[in-house]
Scaffold this motif. Structure first.
Motif, PDB file in Angstrom:
ATOM      1  N   LEU A  36     -12.995  37.360 -34.682  1.00 16.36           N
ATOM      2  CA  LEU A  36     -13.399  37.822 -33.360  1.00 16.36           C
ATOM      3  C   LEU A  36     -13.348  36.647 -32.394  1.00 16.36           C
ATOM      4  N   SER A  39     -17.767  35.946 -30.823  1.00 18.78           N
ATOM      5  CA  SER A  39     -18.699  36.638 -31.713  1.00 18.78           C
ATOM      6  C   SER A  39     -19.904  37.206 -30.968  1.00 18.78           C
ATOM      7  N   ALA A  42     -18.966  40.232 -29.075  1.00 13.68           N
ATOM      8  CA  ALA A  42     -18.742  41.353 -29.983  1.00 13.68           C
ATOM      9  C   ALA A  42     -20.064  41.990 -30.412  1.00 13.68           C
TER      10      ALA A  42
END
Length: 430
Positions: A36, A39, A42
């Protein structure tokens, strides 16, 4: 590093092994998943766009209290990434800060205290702003009794702090689990914050010897089915699930209703984790996945069970595990002593009549699986003296020599190497 040198996960780093001349390695790794890019972004996105539930900000409205479960130190969960945004969202939605708690789901493992707790939580802000406590499975008063499951009559008692919270969220890591199919989600509740009788019931031989109680399988898995029933008995629960790559970087995060969000993470990682192979091997070399899973011999057994699908009967399974904290619990040591004294068949016979397993003897029972199939040899720098004898497996001090001996004994130069141990599940697909 040369082509005939391979790095196994070991402790906080790697152990370079040099294969003997003539060895033909097949290195088995998870399929690469894209990291990702951000992070934290996300995680925020997952909290805003959950699976089968309202966003966390809406879930937290009009709640009087909240409890977040985190896995104990045996799982490398990136708690430092998600705890603070979750807690800040709860506070912004009106939950009093003093009514928010984080509970370490220890199961029957030891508590995580002091510097270890700081490492586990991963964010000083969390420790400074909310209550962080350990679950104690043997504390009778600390549990709520929910009765028994219908199908298998498992007694269900769960930690009071979690059971009585107005908003309940489990967090964890979704990875193969050698009994429950996959870790994370419902497993963080039971056994994570269950009473010892609950844990000991579904770790008894009638569950452990079930052929469907294996890694990466949820269909018909009796442990998984009991865990789902326990979640239903508990009621409204949510979960944040993470998936990591071999570098321990985040590749997936899901949030939402506990069963649906866990299944979404399983669906994401399943194909990348299970690696099909067209043959079996007389020599399999693996690890215990490095820190924190290889802190004890107790946890090391997971790495012995996961690759059995590709080990030829009578073959040799070689595993490297640092065992930096030594053997494991006193109860596990006692179980291993009984195994060494009685031998595998008589030891198993002592288990099958019990409705309640003795604490931690289920891990010794799982060790019987590789012992029934072939020979197990352990390389470790963390065990000495009596501890080495009580493993019940062969002890080796030189990996290259052990591999050479196995190749000579089998006459087969092909060896399977699994650097990341039980986080990768090789499957024999003829």
């Amino acid at each position: 590093m040369t082509m005939d040198t391979i790095a196994l996960s070991y402790g906080h780093g790697h152990l370079d092994i040099t294969l003997p001349p003539g060895a033909r390695p097949t290195v088995i790794r998870k399929q690469q998943l894209p990291k990702l890019a951000d992070s934290k972004a996300a995680i925020i996105e997952a909290l805003h766009n959950p699976v089968a539930s309202k966003p966390l900000a809406d879930l937290a409205k009009n709640r009087e209290s909240a409890c977040i479960l985190i896995c104990d130190i045996t799982r490398p969960v990136p708690n430092g990434l998600f705890l603070r945004p979750m807690i800040e969202t709860m506070i912004s939605s009106g939950i009093p800060q003093e009514k928010i708690s984080v509970l370490v789901a220890t199961g029957l493992h030891r508590p995580n205290l002091g510097d270890e707790l700081v490492e586990l939580v991963g964010d000083p802000w969390v420790l400074a702003n909310v209550h962080v406590e350990n679950h104690y499975a043997r504390d009778e008063a600390a549990h709520v009794d929910f009765g028994f499951t219908e199908t298998r009559h498992t007694p269900v008692k769960l930690d009071r702090l979690f059971a009585e919270a107005d908003l309940r969220i489990a967090t964890g890591l979704v990875e193969p689990h050698f009994m429950a199919g996959w870790s994370g989600g419902r497993k963080v509740i039971a056994p994570g914050v269950a009473h010892h009788e609950t844990i000991r019931t579904f770790h008894s031989a009638r569950f452990m010897e079930d052929p469907l109680a294996v890694q990466c399988n949820l269909i018909g898995n009796p442990l998984h089915e009991e865990q789902l029933e326990i979640v239903r008995m508990l009621g409204e629960v949510y979960a944040l699930n993470t998936v990591l790559d071999e570098d321990r970087d985040l590749v997936c995060v899901t949030f939402g209703e506990i069963i649906a969000s866990h299944q979404a993470a399983v669906d994401f990682v399943s194909a990348a984790t299970q690696i099909p192979l067209s043959r079996k091997f007389s020599t399999v070399i693996t690890s215990s996945a490095g820190y924190p899973l290889d802190k004890t011999y107790y946890q090391t057994i997971k790495g012995m069970v996961t690759p059995l699908d590709i080990l030829k009967p009578g073959g040799t399974l070689i595993i490297a595990s640092e065992c930096s904290e030594g053997f494991g619990s006193p109860e596990f040591r006692e179980a291993q002593a009984r195994l060494v004294e009685l031998g595998p068949e008589r030891f198993l016979a002592t288990l099958t009549a019990k409705s309640l397993a003795e604490i931690d003897e289920w891990q010794t029972e799982m060790q019987l699986k590789p012992m029934r199939l072939g020979s197990v040899e352990l390389y470790t720098t963390g065990l000495a003296g009596e501890d080495r004898r009580l493993t019940g497996v062969g002890m080796i001090d030189n990996l290259q020599n052990a591999i050479a001996r196995s190749i000579t004994a089998s006459g087969d130069p092909d060896v399977a190497v699994i650097p990341e141990g039980p986080y990768v599940v090789p499957r024999y697909a003829a």
